[in-house]
Design an enzyme around this catalytic site. Structure first.
Site, PDB file in Angstrom:
ATOM      1  N   LYS A  36      66.744  56.644 -63.337  1.00  0.00           N
ATOM      2  CA  LYS A  36      67.762  57.585 -62.869  1.00  0.00           C
ATOM      3  C   LYS A  36      68.098  57.361 -61.384  1.00  0.00           C
ATOM      4  O   LYS A  36      67.372  56.663 -60.670  1.00  0.00           O
ATOM      5  CB  LYS A  36      67.273  59.017 -63.127  1.00  0.00           C
ATOM      6  CG  LYS A  36      67.142  59.355 -64.623  1.00  0.00           C
ATOM      7  CD  LYS A  36      66.763  60.827 -64.824  1.00  0.00           C
ATOM      8  CE  LYS A  36      66.660  61.186 -66.303  1.00  0.00           C
ATOM      9  NZ  LYS A  36      66.376  62.624 -66.517  1.00  0.00           N
TER      10      LYS A  36
ATOM     11  N   TYR B  75      74.410  63.148 -72.769  1.00  0.00           N
ATOM     12  CA  TYR B  75      73.594  64.368 -72.834  1.00  0.00           C
ATOM     13  C   TYR B  75      74.293  65.489 -73.603  1.00  0.00           C
ATOM     14  O   TYR B  75      74.001  66.673 -73.385  1.00  0.00           O
ATOM     15  CB  TYR B  75      73.245  64.841 -71.419  1.00  0.00           C
ATOM     16  CG  TYR B  75      72.067  64.120 -70.787  1.00  0.00           C
ATOM     17  CD1 TYR B  75      70.795  64.174 -71.354  1.00  0.00           C
ATOM     18  CD2 TYR B  75      72.218  63.397 -69.604  1.00  0.00           C
ATOM     19  CE1 TYR B  75      69.709  63.525 -70.776  1.00  0.00           C
ATOM     20  CE2 TYR B  75      71.130  62.750 -69.009  1.00  0.00           C
ATOM     21  CZ  TYR B  75      69.879  62.826 -69.603  1.00  0.00           C
ATOM     22  OH  TYR B  75      68.810  62.196 -69.023  1.00  0.00           O
TER      23      TYR B  75
ATOM     24  N   PHE C 144      71.500  74.100 -67.319  1.00  0.00           N
ATOM     25  CA  PHE C 144      71.340  73.013 -66.345  1.00  0.00           C
ATOM     26  C   PHE C 144      72.300  71.844 -66.576  1.00  0.00           C
ATOM     27  O   PHE C 144      72.232  70.843 -65.863  1.00  0.00           O
ATOM     28  CB  PHE C 144      69.883  72.513 -66.356  1.00  0.00           C
ATOM     29  CG  PHE C 144      69.394  72.036 -67.708  1.00  0.00           C
ATOM     30  CD1 PHE C 144      69.717  70.785 -68.191  1.00  0.00           C
ATOM     31  CD2 PHE C 144      68.598  72.864 -68.507  1.00  0.00           C
ATOM     32  CE1 PHE C 144      69.269  70.342 -69.427  1.00  0.00           C
ATOM     33  CE2 PHE C 144      68.137  72.423 -69.744  1.00  0.00           C
ATOM     34  CZ  PHE C 144      68.476  71.161 -70.206  1.00  0.00           C
TER      35      PHE C 144
ATOM     36  N   ARG D 290      57.506  57.513 -73.651  1.00  0.00           N
ATOM     37  CA  ARG D 290      57.379  58.934 -73.282  1.00  0.00           C
ATOM     38  C   ARG D 290      56.032  59.203 -72.612  1.00  0.00           C
ATOM     39  O   ARG D 290      55.945  60.000 -71.676  1.00  0.00           O
ATOM     40  CB  ARG D 290      57.555  59.826 -74.515  1.00  0.00           C
ATOM     41  CG  ARG D 290      58.923  59.738 -75.181  1.00  0.00           C
ATOM     42  CD  ARG D 290      60.008  60.447 -74.433  1.00  0.00           C
ATOM     43  NE  ARG D 290      59.841  61.877 -74.394  1.00  0.00           N
ATOM     44  CZ  ARG D 290      60.809  62.722 -73.982  1.00  0.00           C
ATOM     45  NH1 ARG D 290      62.001  62.263 -73.601  1.00  0.00           N
ATOM     46  NH2 ARG D 290      60.586  64.010 -73.946  1.00  0.00           N
TER      47      ARG D 290
ATOM     48  N   THR E 220      58.580  66.285 -68.500  1.00  0.00           N
ATOM     49  CA  THR E 220      59.903  66.442 -67.891  1.00  0.00           C
ATOM     50  C   THR E 220      59.797  66.960 -66.455  1.00  0.00           C
ATOM     51  O   THR E 220      60.496  66.471 -65.558  1.00  0.00           O
ATOM     52  CB  THR E 220      60.747  67.423 -68.739  1.00  0.00           C
ATOM     53  OG1 THR E 220      60.724  66.984 -70.093  1.00  0.00           O
ATOM     54  CG2 THR E 220      62.175  67.491 -68.233  1.00  0.00           C
TER      55      THR E 220
ATOM     56  N   ARG F  99      56.686  59.889 -63.769  1.00  0.00           N
ATOM     57  CA  ARG F  99      57.239  61.097 -63.142  1.00  0.00           C
ATOM     58  C   ARG F  99      56.256  61.705 -62.133  1.00  0.00           C
ATOM     59  O   ARG F  99      56.673  62.204 -61.091  1.00  0.00           O
ATOM     60  CB  ARG F  99      57.655  62.102 -64.220  1.00  0.00           C
ATOM     61  CG  ARG F  99      58.996  61.702 -64.863  1.00  0.00           C
ATOM     62  CD  ARG F  99      59.283  62.504 -66.097  1.00  0.00           C
ATOM     63  NE  ARG F  99      60.686  62.376 -66.525  1.00  0.00           N
ATOM     64  CZ  ARG F  99      61.117  62.725 -67.731  1.00  0.00           C
ATOM     65  NH1 ARG F  99      60.279  63.222 -68.620  1.00  0.00           N
ATOM     66  NH2 ARG F  99      62.394  62.581 -68.039  1.00  0.00           N
TER      67      ARG F  99
ATOM     68  N   ASN G 128      64.127  63.526 -61.997  1.00  0.00           N
ATOM     69  CA  ASN G 128      62.816  63.160 -62.539  1.00  0.00           C
ATOM     70  C   ASN G 128      62.678  61.693 -62.929  1.00  0.00           C
ATOM     71  O   ASN G 128      61.932  61.348 -63.835  1.00  0.00           O
ATOM     72  CB  ASN G 128      62.431  64.110 -63.676  1.00  0.00           C
ATOM     73  CG  ASN G 128      63.420  64.102 -64.814  1.00  0.00           C
ATOM     74  OD1 ASN G 128      64.364  63.321 -64.807  1.00  0.00           O
ATOM     75  ND2 ASN G 128      63.192  64.954 -65.800  1.00  0.00           N
TER      76      ASN G 128
ATOM     77  N   HIS H  60      64.602  58.466 -67.851  1.00  0.00           N
ATOM     78  CA  HIS H  60      64.903  59.029 -69.175  1.00  0.00           C
ATOM     79  C   HIS H  60      64.255  58.140 -70.222  1.00  0.00           C
ATOM     80  O   HIS H  60      64.192  56.926 -70.048  1.00  0.00           O
ATOM     81  CB  HIS H  60      66.419  59.056 -69.433  1.00  0.00           C
ATOM     82  CG  HIS H  60      66.742  59.218 -70.893  1.00  0.00           C
ATOM     83  ND1 HIS H  60      66.741  60.438 -71.507  1.00  0.00           N
ATOM     84  CD2 HIS H  60      67.005  58.309 -71.864  1.00  0.00           C
ATOM     85  CE1 HIS H  60      67.007  60.276 -72.799  1.00  0.00           C
ATOM     86  NE2 HIS H  60      67.171  58.988 -73.043  1.00  0.00           N
TER      87      HIS H  60
ATOM     88  N   GLU I  88      71.195  56.389 -78.868  1.00  0.00           N
ATOM     89  CA  GLU I  88      71.330  56.147 -77.427  1.00  0.00           C
ATOM     90  C   GLU I  88      71.519  54.651 -77.121  1.00  0.00           C
ATOM     91  O   GLU I  88      72.275  54.293 -76.219  1.00  0.00           O
ATOM     92  CB  GLU I  88      70.103  56.692 -76.703  1.00  0.00           C
ATOM     93  CG  GLU I  88      70.039  58.220 -76.767  1.00  0.00           C
ATOM     94  CD  GLU I  88      68.774  58.791 -76.141  1.00  0.00           C
ATOM     95  OE1 GLU I  88      67.937  58.013 -75.639  1.00  0.00           O
ATOM     96  OE2 GLU I  88      68.638  60.028 -76.136  1.00  0.00           O
TER      97      GLU I  88
HETATM   98  P1  RTP Z   1      65.345  62.986 -70.498  1.00  0.00           P
HETATM   99  O1  RTP Z   1      66.178  63.365 -71.692  1.00  0.00           O
HETATM  100  O2  RTP Z   1      66.135  62.838 -69.233  1.00  0.00           O
HETATM  101  O3  RTP Z   1      64.475  61.788 -70.788  1.00  0.00           O
HETATM  102  O4  RTP Z   1      64.290  64.152 -70.204  1.00  0.00           O
HETATM  103  P2  RTP Z   1      63.419  64.947 -71.252  1.00  0.00           P
HETATM  104  O5  RTP Z   1      63.636  64.434 -72.637  1.00  0.00           O
HETATM  105  O6  RTP Z   1      62.023  64.945 -70.724  1.00  0.00           O
HETATM  106  O7  RTP Z   1      64.022  66.406 -71.106  1.00  0.00           O
HETATM  107  P3  RTP Z   1      65.273  67.064 -71.870  1.00  0.00           P
HETATM  108  O8  RTP Z   1      64.811  68.359 -72.440  1.00  0.00           O
HETATM  109  O9  RTP Z   1      65.931  66.095 -72.788  1.00  0.00           O
HETATM  110  O10 RTP Z   1      66.254  67.418 -70.662  1.00  0.00           O
HETATM  111  C1  RTP Z   1      67.106  66.435 -70.113  1.00  0.00           C
HETATM  112  C2  RTP Z   1      67.069  66.544 -68.607  1.00  0.00           C
HETATM  113  O11 RTP Z   1      67.627  67.805 -68.225  1.00  0.00           O
HETATM  114  C3  RTP Z   1      66.920  68.313 -67.112  1.00  0.00           C
HETATM  115  N1  RTP Z   1      66.332  69.596 -67.422  1.00  0.00           N
HETATM  116  N2  RTP Z   1      66.341  70.581 -66.592  1.00  0.00           N
HETATM  117  N3  RTP Z   1      65.989  73.088 -65.372  1.00  0.00           N
HETATM  118  C4  RTP Z   1      65.505  72.892 -66.598  1.00  0.00           C
HETATM  119  O12 RTP Z   1      64.921  73.743 -67.222  1.00  0.00           O
HETATM  120  C5  RTP Z   1      65.723  71.602 -67.190  1.00  0.00           C
HETATM  121  N4  RTP Z   1      65.328  71.245 -68.395  1.00  0.00           N
HETATM  122  C6  RTP Z   1      65.713  69.964 -68.531  1.00  0.00           C
HETATM  123  C7  RTP Z   1      65.821  67.342 -66.754  1.00  0.00           C
HETATM  124  O13 RTP Z   1      66.260  66.541 -65.675  1.00  0.00           O
HETATM  125  C8  RTP Z   1      65.673  66.513 -68.016  1.00  0.00           C
HETATM  126  O14 RTP Z   1      65.227  65.221 -67.720  1.00  0.00           O
HETATM  127 MG    MG Z   2      65.563  64.207 -73.484  1.00  0.00          MG
END
Ligand code: RTP
Ligand code: MG
Length: 143
Positions: free
Chosen positions: A11, A51, A59, A87, A93, A104, A114, A117, A128
């Protein structure tokens, strides 16, 4: 375990911190191989589409703004259990909750910025990878 592919993104925060190589080393040391990679500046439309599953979340606007704030490295990693392995290497996250030694924990500053991805399932990975790469851009790797 089956050989599979997963989509990884380094990122904008990690690109700005100049730790692309350090992150790639984590993948290489874990036995994952790059089969496609490119550095791109995402458009708003590209980030929103990528996304889309989060578009109703509070968010979402911040996430899209962040993902378009600078170049990213978009890549496909291949290896045994690649989706889960990536992962695990990434960590939680929220970097404050990420296990020690994960990408991370070591390179991210906040849940919003973070560092990486990674696809969260085989189904997500297929969608994706197809979102960013044509089939002919995925290289065969000799192992
Ligand atoms: P990513 O998709 O980026 O790999 O991250 P992830 O699976 O660990 O998390 P995901 O739930 O898919 O959320 C995508 C991105 O959104 C942001 N986020 N912010 N403020 C919040 O509660 C919140 N929750 C998620 C994070 O930057 C996350 O990587
Ligand atoms: Mg995700």
């Amino acid at each position: 375990m089956a050989v599979e592919r997963t989509l990884s993104i380094i990122k904008p925060d990690a690109v700005a911190k100049n730790v692309i190589g350090q992150i790639e080393s984590r993948f290489e040391n874990a036995g994952l191989r790059l089969v496609a990679m490119k550095m791109v500046q995402l458009s708003r439309e590209q980030a929103e589409g990528f996304y889309a599953e989060h578009k109703e979340r509070p968010f979402f606007a911040d996430l899209v703004a962040f993902m378009t704030s600078g170049p990213v490295v978009v890549q496909v990693l291949e290896g045994e259990g690649a989706v889960l392995k990536n992962r695990e290497l990434m960590g939680a996250t929220n970097p404050k909750e990420a296990a020690a030694g994960t990408i991370r924990a070591d390179f991210a500053q906040s849940i919003d910025e973070n560092a990486v991805h990674g696809s969260d399932s085989a189904e997500s990975a297929a969608r994706e990878i197809n979102y960013f790469f044509k089939d002919e851009e995925l290289c065969e790797r000799i192992r």
